[in-house]
Structures are given as structure tokens and as C-alpha cells.
Scaffold this motif. Structure first.
Motif, PDB file in Angstrom:
ATOM      1  N   GLY A  59     -18.130 -16.325 -11.294  1.00  0.00           N
ATOM      2  CA  GLY A  59     -17.144 -15.584 -10.521  1.00  0.00           C
ATOM      3  C   GLY A  59     -16.110 -14.927 -11.418  1.00  0.00           C
ATOM      4  O   GLY A  59     -15.827 -15.402 -12.521  1.00  0.00           O
ATOM      5  N   TYR A  60     -15.549 -13.839 -10.939  1.00  0.00           N
ATOM      6  CA  TYR A  60     -14.491 -13.165 -11.696  1.00  0.00           C
ATOM      7  C   TYR A  60     -13.589 -12.397 -10.749  1.00  0.00           C
ATOM      8  O   TYR A  60     -13.982 -12.061  -9.627  1.00  0.00           O
ATOM      9  N   GLY A  61     -12.378 -12.137 -11.208  1.00  0.00           N
ATOM     10  CA  GLY A  61     -11.410 -11.424 -10.397  1.00  0.00           C
ATOM     11  C   GLY A  61     -11.237  -9.985 -10.849  1.00  0.00           C
ATOM     12  O   GLY A  61     -11.600  -9.618 -11.971  1.00  0.00           O
ATOM     13  N   ALA A  62     -10.673  -9.180  -9.958  1.00  0.00           N
ATOM     14  CA  ALA A  62     -10.340  -7.787 -10.265  1.00  0.00           C
ATOM     15  C   ALA A  62      -8.938  -7.535  -9.727  1.00  0.00           C
ATOM     16  O   ALA A  62      -8.732  -7.498  -8.515  1.00  0.00           O
ATOM     17  N   ASP A  63      -7.980  -7.404 -10.636  1.00  0.00           N
ATOM     18  CA  ASP A  63      -6.565  -7.295 -10.271  1.00  0.00           C
ATOM     19  C   ASP A  63      -6.085  -5.858 -10.419  1.00  0.00           C
ATOM     20  O   ASP A  63      -6.066  -5.311 -11.524  1.00  0.00           O
ATOM     21  N   ALA A  64      -5.707  -5.261  -9.306  1.00  0.00           N
ATOM     22  CA  ALA A  64      -5.073  -3.942  -9.327  1.00  0.00           C
ATOM     23  C   ALA A  64      -3.592  -4.177  -9.623  1.00  0.00           C
ATOM     24  O   ALA A  64      -2.845  -4.630  -8.764  1.00  0.00           O
ATOM     25  N   ASP A  65      -3.186  -3.874 -10.830  1.00  0.00           N
ATOM     26  CA  ASP A  65      -1.891  -4.329 -11.342  1.00  0.00           C
ATOM     27  C   ASP A  65      -0.820  -3.240 -11.252  1.00  0.00           C
ATOM     28  O   ASP A  65      -1.100  -2.051 -11.429  1.00  0.00           O
ATOM     29  N   HIS A  66       0.407  -3.669 -10.978  1.00  0.00           N
ATOM     30  CA  HIS A  66       1.582  -2.787 -10.977  1.00  0.00           C
ATOM     31  C   HIS A  66       1.413  -1.580 -10.053  1.00  0.00           C
ATOM     32  O   HIS A  66       1.658  -0.435 -10.447  1.00  0.00           O
ATOM     33  N   ASP A 106      -1.781   4.334  -4.648  1.00  0.00           N
ATOM     34  CA  ASP A 106      -2.351   3.402  -5.624  1.00  0.00           C
ATOM     35  C   ASP A 106      -3.208   2.358  -4.917  1.00  0.00           C
ATOM     36  O   ASP A 106      -4.311   2.016  -5.369  1.00  0.00           O
ATOM     37  N   ILE A 107      -2.691   1.828  -3.812  1.00  0.00           N
ATOM     38  CA  ILE A 107      -3.437   0.832  -3.041  1.00  0.00           C
ATOM     39  C   ILE A 107      -4.753   1.419  -2.546  1.00  0.00           C
ATOM     40  O   ILE A 107      -5.815   0.798  -2.662  1.00  0.00           O
ATOM     41  N   ASP A 108      -4.691   2.622  -1.994  1.00  0.00           N
ATOM     42  CA  ASP A 108      -5.894   3.251  -1.442  1.00  0.00           C
ATOM     43  C   ASP A 108      -6.980   3.398  -2.504  1.00  0.00           C
ATOM     44  O   ASP A 108      -8.161   3.106  -2.255  1.00  0.00           O
ATOM     45  N   PHE A 116     -11.284  -3.620  -5.630  1.00  0.00           N
ATOM     46  CA  PHE A 116     -10.439  -4.674  -6.187  1.00  0.00           C
ATOM     47  C   PHE A 116     -10.113  -5.708  -5.113  1.00  0.00           C
ATOM     48  O   PHE A 116     -10.054  -5.393  -3.918  1.00  0.00           O
ATOM     49  N   VAL A 117      -9.880  -6.949  -5.550  1.00  0.00           N
ATOM     50  CA  VAL A 117      -9.642  -8.039  -4.600  1.00  0.00           C
ATOM     51  C   VAL A 117      -8.318  -8.759  -4.847  1.00  0.00           C
ATOM     52  O   VAL A 117      -7.942  -9.645  -4.077  1.00  0.00           O
ATOM     53  N   LEU A 118      -7.617  -8.414  -5.924  1.00  0.00           N
ATOM     54  CA  LEU A 118      -6.284  -8.953  -6.201  1.00  0.00           C
ATOM     55  C   LEU A 118      -5.335  -7.769  -6.359  1.00  0.00           C
ATOM     56  O   LEU A 118      -5.707  -6.751  -6.949  1.00  0.00           O
ATOM     57  N   TYR A 119      -4.108  -7.931  -5.867  1.00  0.00           N
ATOM     58  CA  TYR A 119      -3.162  -6.819  -5.898  1.00  0.00           C
ATOM     59  C   TYR A 119      -1.793  -7.309  -6.355  1.00  0.00           C
ATOM     60  O   TYR A 119      -1.252  -8.265  -5.794  1.00  0.00           O
ATOM     61  N   THR A 120      -1.251  -6.657  -7.378  1.00  0.00           N
ATOM     62  CA  THR A 120       0.092  -6.947  -7.865  1.00  0.00           C
ATOM     63  C   THR A 120       0.960  -5.734  -7.564  1.00  0.00           C
ATOM     64  O   THR A 120       0.734  -4.651  -8.114  1.00  0.00           O
ATOM     65  N   LEU A 121       1.935  -5.917  -6.682  1.00  0.00           N
ATOM     66  CA  LEU A 121       2.791  -4.812  -6.251  1.00  0.00           C
ATOM     67  C   LEU A 121       4.041  -4.753  -7.119  1.00  0.00           C
ATOM     68  O   LEU A 121       4.633  -5.778  -7.444  1.00  0.00           O
ATOM     69  N   ASP A 122       4.441  -3.555  -7.475  1.00  0.00           N
ATOM     70  CA  ASP A 122       5.562  -3.350  -8.397  1.00  0.00           C
ATOM     71  C   ASP A 122       6.685  -2.594  -7.680  1.00  0.00           C
ATOM     72  O   ASP A 122       6.585  -1.388  -7.465  1.00  0.00           O
ATOM     73  N   PRO A 123       7.793  -3.288  -7.329  1.00  0.00           N
ATOM     74  CA  PRO A 123       8.884  -2.635  -6.591  1.00  0.00           C
ATOM     75  C   PRO A 123      10.033  -2.170  -7.479  1.00  0.00           C
ATOM     76  O   PRO A 123      11.122  -1.891  -6.984  1.00  0.00           O
ATOM     77  N   ARG A 124       9.818  -2.087  -8.787  1.00  0.00           N
ATOM     78  CA  ARG A 124      10.937  -1.866  -9.711  1.00  0.00           C
ATOM     79  C   ARG A 124      11.732  -0.600  -9.396  1.00  0.00           C
ATOM     80  O   ARG A 124      12.942  -0.557  -9.636  1.00  0.00           O
ATOM     81  N   ASP A 125      11.065   0.431  -8.880  1.00  0.00           N
ATOM     82  CA  ASP A 125      11.765   1.685  -8.597  1.00  0.00           C
ATOM     83  C   ASP A 125      12.743   1.554  -7.439  1.00  0.00           C
ATOM     84  O   ASP A 125      13.550   2.458  -7.198  1.00  0.00           O
ATOM     85  N   GLN A 130      -8.658  -5.866 -14.985  1.00  0.00           N
ATOM     86  CA  GLN A 130      -7.208  -5.978 -14.783  1.00  0.00           C
ATOM     87  C   GLN A 130      -6.506  -4.908 -15.611  1.00  0.00           C
ATOM     88  O   GLN A 130      -6.399  -5.028 -16.830  1.00  0.00           O
ATOM     89  N   GLN A 131      -6.057  -3.877 -14.941  1.00  0.00           N
ATOM     90  CA  GLN A 131      -5.270  -2.841 -15.596  1.00  0.00           C
ATOM     91  C   GLN A 131      -4.231  -2.325 -14.618  1.00  0.00           C
ATOM     92  O   GLN A 131      -4.459  -2.296 -13.408  1.00  0.00           O
ATOM     93  N   SER A 132      -3.110  -1.905 -15.159  1.00  0.00           N
ATOM     94  CA  SER A 132      -2.088  -1.290 -14.323  1.00  0.00           C
ATOM     95  C   SER A 132      -2.453   0.171 -14.076  1.00  0.00           C
ATOM     96  O   SER A 132      -3.229   0.776 -14.827  1.00  0.00           O
ATOM     97  N   ILE A 133      -1.881   0.725 -13.026  1.00  0.00           N
ATOM     98  CA  ILE A 133      -2.096   2.142 -12.749  1.00  0.00           C
ATOM     99  C   ILE A 133      -1.638   2.988 -13.938  1.00  0.00           C
ATOM    100  O   ILE A 133      -2.285   3.977 -14.311  1.00  0.00           O
ATOM    101  N   ARG A 134      -0.538   2.602 -14.561  1.00  0.00           N
ATOM    102  CA  ARG A 134      -0.045   3.357 -15.720  1.00  0.00           C
ATOM    103  C   ARG A 134      -1.055   3.327 -16.862  1.00  0.00           C
ATOM    104  O   ARG A 134      -1.319   4.357 -17.501  1.00  0.00           O
ATOM    105  N   GLU A 135      -1.654   2.156 -17.113  1.00  0.00           N
ATOM    106  CA  GLU A 135      -2.668   2.064 -18.167  1.00  0.00           C
ATOM    107  C   GLU A 135      -3.892   2.911 -17.826  1.00  0.00           C
ATOM    108  O   GLU A 135      -4.465   3.576 -18.696  1.00  0.00           O
TER     109      GLU A 135
END
Length: 288
Positions: A170-177, A183-185, A192-201, A138-143
Motif C-alpha cells: 500500500g502507498y499514499g498520495a498526498d496532494a500537498d499545500h 487545486d482540489i479539483d 489523490f487520496v490525502l489532502y493537505t490544505l494551506d490557508p496561509r494567504d 507527495q508534492q505541493s502545487i507550487r512544486e
């Protein structure tokens, strides 16, 4: 079929027997048989290596050097290779418990490993917890960018930690922010199997203090076609309407409150919908 694990255990400790023939320190919890070959993770100095004992060199997808060894008087093949991306990917395919899975509605905890070496410690701590689904990658693209890493490296580090510790819960893999389709691609390609989308911009924070005339202009200019509705329909549906909530409480939305909310978050919703459609297409039939 040769029972390689049985041969190893006949000598007492499977890990100790492998250490003797491979010349490595072997992590005992990593030793596993898939019904044919026996896989393990070892270390020589500070360098970790993926290993396997096999009866034939036909393990597809693995990058390793193979040499003959003798175990209990039986000739086998020993494969040793680096813990790089190709071998992590092959391992996830061969041993499914080393691959991430969606956590659904299970109680979970994000344990993102920023260093790439902490997952074994996280798993050891988890063995003392109850009913917690770990999100180990679990890390953000920025990290990822700031640490000079990549989505593949983040997921691979979790895979090797799970393999080392023999974690089968079992464990998860979160593509964060994630902010862009690129980034998705990158994260989907990594697995990764979990996705956190960041619309702040795409959030218009000025809408909190804009005057009504400005709000009405912004409201009319929203991309209504992409929102699958219209300005007039939205006003008719929500402005100056009240709703009774569970427990008897009521909620009233004035026209001004509607304008501020729509102007602040409308374009963010459009962005999220587009990102979600792209993610669905990229993932194909894979669950996320």
C-alpha cells in the motif's frame, strides 16, 4: 482458463521467458497474474513499456499494440504500450495494489518523488524498514508548477514505480499545500487520496501587534455567519475563561488573547471549512 503464469514458469523464469518473446528487458518483480492475463513492465533502451500476455485482446482501457506470440507451443497475444496516463489509470483499475490508499493512523513517511524516477529506489529502501506506510506521491502545487509537472504525472510516476517493484504494502498520495478549489479539483481528478490544505494567504499576521481598538474592529468584521456563531457568543464562551487540563494544569484565555487569535486565524478557518466542503463534494463517496 489458460494458466499463462504456469506456462511461463514451466520454462524456469517467467521474466526470462517474457523477455524472449517480447524483446524487452523485463523487471522481474513486476510480473503478475490477475488470474487471467499476465502483466509486466519492460524496458527497451531507456523507454519503459507496459506489457501483457493474454488469450484474447479484450483488456478494456489499455492503449497498446497487440500481436500473436508463441509460449511453450501455445499461441497467445502480446500487448505492449507506453507508460502514459491512460495506461497508468487502466492499470490502477485492473491491479488495485498500484493505486494509492488512505494511510489512516499508520506510521508513515512522505517520500515525494520530485524527479518522477525515484520511487523504485524508495521502495527498495522500504523493504529494509518495518511498519512504515509510504506516501510515494507527495508534492505541493507550487512544486508541481515549478517542475512543469502535473498531478497526473506525479501519481502516475508512483504507480509505475509500485508496479515495477511489485510493492503490495500500500502507498499514499498526498496532494500537498492546496490553496484553491481549483487545486482540489485537479488533484481529485488525478486520484489523490490525502489532502493537505494551506490557508496561509488568509492568516492575518498583523493581528499579533495590532492595538486593541483595531482588533475589536477586525473581530466585529469577521464573517460570523460562515463561522456558524457570533462575536458576542464567542466572547461569552471564551473570553476571560479558564479550563483545567489533564494533569491538573490550567489554561486561561484573556479577552485580548482571544481577539488576537480570532483575528489572526478566523478567516483562515472560514477558508478551510469551505475548502473541506468542496473536497467532500468532489470526492463523493471516496475515502480521503
Amino acid at each position: 482458463m489458460v494458466d499463462i503464469m504456469g506456462m511461463l514458469q514451466a520454462s524456469g523464469s517467467a521474466a526470462a521467458t517474457i523477455e524472449t518473446v517480447a524483446g524487452l528487458h523485463v523487471y522481474p518483480r513486476s510480473v503478475v497474474s490477475d488470474g487471467g492475463s499476465v502483466f509486466f513492465l519492460g524496458r527497451r533502451g531507456t523507454e519503459k513499456q507496459l506489457g501483457a500476455l493474454m488469450t484474447s485482446p479484450g483488456e478494456e482501457g489499455f492503449d497498446w499494440e497487440v500481436r500473436p506470440v508463441s509460449v511453450g507451443g501455445r499461441e497467445l497475444l502480446l500487448g505492449l504500450g507506453p507508460t502514459h496516463h491512460a495506461n497508468a489509470r487502466a492499470l490502477r483499475s485492473r491491479l488495485p495494489y498500484t493505486a494509492p490508499v488512505p494511510g489512516g493512523l499508520r506510521r508513515s513517511a512522505g517520500l515525494g518523488d520530485r524527479l518522477g524516477i525515484a520511487t523504485p529506489g524508495h521502495i527498495r529502501a522500504l523493504r529494509h524498514a518495518r511498519d512504515i506506510f509510504p506516501v510515494l506521491a507527495q508534492q505541493s502545487i507550487r512544486e508541481i508548477e515549478r517542475t512543469g509537472s502535473s498531478p497526473e504525472q506525479v501519481l502516475d510516476a508512483a504507480t509505475w514505480g509500485v508496479f515495477q517493484e511489485g510493492w503490495r504494502g500500500g502507498y499514499g498520495a498526498d496532494a500537498d499545500h492546496l490553496k484553491t478549489v481549483a487545486d482540489i479539483d485537479a488533484c481529485a481528478a488525478a486520484g489523490f487520496v490525502l489532502y493537505t490544505l494551506d490557508p496561509r494567504d488568509h492568516v492575518d499576521n498583523d493581528a499579533e501587534t495590532d492595538g486593541l481598538d483595531t482588533l475589536r474592529r477586525k473581530f466585529a468584521a469577521l464573517p460570523w455567519e460562515r463561522l456558524a456563531t457570533s462575536a458576542d457568543e464567542t466572547l461569552r464562551t471564551y473570553a476571560d475563561k479558564s479550563w483545567t487540563l489533564v494533569g491538573g494544569r490550567s489554561l486561561t484565555l484573556s479577552e485580548e488573547e482571544l481577539l488576537r487569535a480570532a483575528c489572526k486565524y478566523g478567516r483562515a478557518l472560514v477558508h478551510l471549512a469551505g475548502m473541506y466542503r468542496h473536497l467532500t463534494a468532489v470526492m463523493g463517496g471516496r475515502t480521503f
